[in-house]
Design a protein around this motif. Sequence first.
Motif, PDB file in Angstrom:
ATOM      1  N   TRP A  98      -0.476   4.766  -7.801  1.00  0.00           N
ATOM      2  CA  TRP A  98      -1.433   4.067  -8.660  1.00  0.00           C
ATOM      3  C   TRP A  98      -2.395   5.034  -9.329  1.00  0.00           C
ATOM      4  O   TRP A  98      -2.697   6.104  -8.779  1.00  0.00           O
ATOM      5  CB  TRP A  98      -2.283   3.084  -7.841  1.00  0.00           C
ATOM      6  CG  TRP A  98      -1.532   1.958  -7.210  1.00  0.00           C
ATOM      7  CD1 TRP A  98      -0.474   1.271  -7.727  1.00  0.00           C
ATOM      8  CD2 TRP A  98      -1.785   1.387  -5.925  1.00  0.00           C
ATOM      9  NE1 TRP A  98      -0.070   0.300  -6.848  1.00  0.00           N
ATOM     10  CE2 TRP A  98      -0.860   0.347  -5.742  1.00  0.00           C
ATOM     11  CE3 TRP A  98      -2.720   1.639  -4.916  1.00  0.00           C
ATOM     12  CZ2 TRP A  98      -0.826  -0.429  -4.587  1.00  0.00           C
ATOM     13  CZ3 TRP A  98      -2.702   0.865  -3.771  1.00  0.00           C
ATOM     14  CH2 TRP A  98      -1.758  -0.155  -3.604  1.00  0.00           C
ATOM     15  N   THR A 109       2.315   1.067 -11.697  1.00  0.00           N
ATOM     16  CA  THR A 109       2.201   2.402 -11.104  1.00  0.00           C
ATOM     17  C   THR A 109       2.288   3.424 -12.233  1.00  0.00           C
ATOM     18  O   THR A 109       2.581   3.059 -13.376  1.00  0.00           O
ATOM     19  CB  THR A 109       3.344   2.630 -10.089  1.00  0.00           C
ATOM     20  OG1 THR A 109       4.590   2.280 -10.731  1.00  0.00           O
ATOM     21  CG2 THR A 109       3.169   1.785  -8.850  1.00  0.00           C
ATOM     22  N   ARG A 151      -6.655   2.680  -7.000  1.00  0.00           N
ATOM     23  CA  ARG A 151      -6.898   3.194  -5.643  1.00  0.00           C
ATOM     24  C   ARG A 151      -8.345   2.917  -5.229  1.00  0.00           C
ATOM     25  O   ARG A 151      -8.612   2.554  -4.088  1.00  0.00           O
ATOM     26  CB  ARG A 151      -6.600   4.692  -5.574  1.00  0.00           C
ATOM     27  CG  ARG A 151      -5.157   5.034  -5.874  1.00  0.00           C
ATOM     28  CD  ARG A 151      -4.730   6.338  -5.212  1.00  0.00           C
ATOM     29  NE  ARG A 151      -5.518   7.490  -5.616  1.00  0.00           N
ATOM     30  CZ  ARG A 151      -5.214   8.305  -6.622  1.00  0.00           C
ATOM     31  NH1 ARG A 151      -4.123   8.105  -7.329  1.00  0.00           N
ATOM     32  NH2 ARG A 151      -5.977   9.324  -6.915  1.00  0.00           N
ATOM     33  N   GLU A 193       0.810  -1.224   0.000  1.00  0.00           N
ATOM     34  CA  GLU A 193       0.000   0.000   0.000  1.00  0.00           C
ATOM     35  C   GLU A 193       0.838   1.265   0.000  1.00  0.00           C
ATOM     36  O   GLU A 193       0.309   2.366  -0.196  1.00  0.00           O
ATOM     37  CB  GLU A 193      -0.945   0.006   1.207  1.00  0.00           C
ATOM     38  CG  GLU A 193      -2.284  -0.592   0.872  1.00  0.00           C
ATOM     39  CD  GLU A 193      -3.358  -0.199   1.866  1.00  0.00           C
ATOM     40  OE1 GLU A 193      -3.510  -0.941   2.845  1.00  0.00           O
ATOM     41  OE2 GLU A 193      -4.021   0.831   1.663  1.00  0.00           O
ATOM     42  N   ASN A 197       2.515   2.085  -2.241  1.00  0.00           N
ATOM     43  CA  ASN A 197       2.438   2.594  -3.620  1.00  0.00           C
ATOM     44  C   ASN A 197       1.133   3.337  -3.907  1.00  0.00           C
ATOM     45  O   ASN A 197       0.879   3.723  -5.045  1.00  0.00           O
ATOM     46  CB  ASN A 197       2.566   1.422  -4.618  1.00  0.00           C
ATOM     47  CG  ASN A 197       3.975   0.844  -4.635  1.00  0.00           C
ATOM     48  OD1 ASN A 197       4.949   1.566  -4.394  1.00  0.00           O
ATOM     49  ND2 ASN A 197       4.094  -0.455  -4.892  1.00  0.00           N
ATOM     50  N   TYR A 198       0.293   3.496  -2.881  1.00  0.00           N
ATOM     51  CA  TYR A 198      -1.064   4.019  -3.086  1.00  0.00           C
ATOM     52  C   TYR A 198      -1.109   5.241  -4.010  1.00  0.00           C
ATOM     53  O   TYR A 198      -1.867   5.269  -4.972  1.00  0.00           O
ATOM     54  CB  TYR A 198      -1.674   4.372  -1.722  1.00  0.00           C
ATOM     55  CG  TYR A 198      -3.149   4.705  -1.777  1.00  0.00           C
ATOM     56  CD1 TYR A 198      -4.110   3.700  -1.738  1.00  0.00           C
ATOM     57  CD2 TYR A 198      -3.577   6.029  -1.857  1.00  0.00           C
ATOM     58  CE1 TYR A 198      -5.459   3.996  -1.783  1.00  0.00           C
ATOM     59  CE2 TYR A 198      -4.921   6.335  -1.907  1.00  0.00           C
ATOM     60  CZ  TYR A 198      -5.864   5.316  -1.868  1.00  0.00           C
ATOM     61  OH  TYR A 198      -7.200   5.622  -1.927  1.00  0.00           O
ATOM     62  N   ILE A 234      -8.647  -0.666  -4.010  1.00  0.00           N
ATOM     63  CA  ILE A 234      -8.063  -0.873  -2.672  1.00  0.00           C
ATOM     64  C   ILE A 234      -8.980  -0.241  -1.609  1.00  0.00           C
ATOM     65  O   ILE A 234      -9.200  -0.822  -0.538  1.00  0.00           O
ATOM     66  CB  ILE A 234      -6.622  -0.306  -2.611  1.00  0.00           C
ATOM     67  CG1 ILE A 234      -5.729  -1.016  -3.653  1.00  0.00           C
ATOM     68  CG2 ILE A 234      -6.034  -0.460  -1.199  1.00  0.00           C
ATOM     69  CD1 ILE A 234      -5.625  -2.533  -3.518  1.00  0.00           C
ATOM     70  N   ASP A 235      -9.563   0.907  -1.926  1.00  0.00           N
ATOM     71  CA  ASP A 235     -10.541   1.521  -0.997  1.00  0.00           C
ATOM     72  C   ASP A 235     -11.730   0.576  -0.801  1.00  0.00           C
ATOM     73  O   ASP A 235     -12.237   0.422   0.312  1.00  0.00           O
ATOM     74  CB  ASP A 235     -11.040   2.870  -1.544  1.00  0.00           C
ATOM     75  CG  ASP A 235      -9.925   3.911  -1.567  1.00  0.00           C
ATOM     76  OD1 ASP A 235      -8.897   3.697  -0.885  1.00  0.00           O
ATOM     77  OD2 ASP A 235     -10.073   4.930  -2.279  1.00  0.00           O
TER      78      ASP A 235
END
Length: 333
Positions: free
Chosen positions: A216, A265, A221, A210, A212-213, A224-225
């Motif tokens: 991205w 990314t 993102r 994370e 790397n949030y 992942i959220d």
Amino acid sequence: MSMGAVNLSRFLVEHERQWGIERGLQDLLNNIAFASKIVSREVNKAGLVEILGLTGETNVQGEEVQKLDMFAEETFIHALEPLGLLAIMTDEEQDEIIPIPDKFPTGPYVFLFDPLDGSSNIDANVSIGTIFAIYRKISKAERGVLEDCLQPGNQIEMAGYVIYGSSTMLVFSCGHGVHGFTLDPSCGEFLLSHPDICMPEKTKNFSVNEGNYFKWEKNIRNYIDYCKTPDKESGRPYSGRYIGSLVADFHRNLLYGGIFLYPGTKDKPGGKLRLLYEGNPLSYIAEQAGGAGTTGTERILDIKPDTIHQRIPLIIGPKKECDIYDKFAKGKI
Ligand code: AHM
């Protein structure tokens, strides 16, 4: 060891007819198992001997090479090249294909492998692993050429990994489900411990770096959220579990149900992990266990590689979860 225990070679012989596993593939897997026992022995005593530590060299990916990586690479090459089973090899540490020396006979198979994945974790006693995929030679060249190494994962004959963890396990598939064997150090044999592994359909964990949030794209993102947003029906939030050692993260998710993600990314849209040595073998295992492997826009196993070190965004997990990820990646959710 109870007399009912089934070791790897017996398991293969017992399934030879039913699955049509060629003797050559059996020999190859038995010798992969042999090499992995030697690597396992060195990994287990790594903290005790001088072999630990950096050599100071860098590999073609620009990463530091650790001594144990080189030991593992040499061990597998030396165990497999004389057998007369392989036409060519390539591995993550080399920038070129690895020919079979002229002094050895050749055979019909192509061996691609990552000798020691997750090796930046060695000094911290974290589980690491060897990942491999076996293909059939497609070129006319007796000793194999680059083309033989650049086949899509859907042509895999056999793939698997060895995890050097709290115990050493070998997990493989030859297109008839996924089977796991645990090394019994008292008799030096891999014994069948996990027959017919199925990846749970329900997602329990998500595994991603994370950190790397903000690197991205928004779609990633959003996914992942989503993993972290409470929802009773789907069991979210999922638990975050990330070791940073692919084989270990994958193995846990395979057994417990979880999605592993290493998306691209903004600066590196291709991601970090390699198609030939990581993406293909583990996607093959995932599919054989009922799961899936995707980049977000395509099935990993259908990608035709351009180079032996090609990187791909790698998302592996339960089939339904990968479908949801694909929708996020395409901006449909
Ligand atoms: P390595 O070839 O240097 O061992 O890198 C591969 C490893 C994988 O095991 C793991 O999934 C990934 O790199 C972790 O990367 P990061 O530290 O960026 O999260």
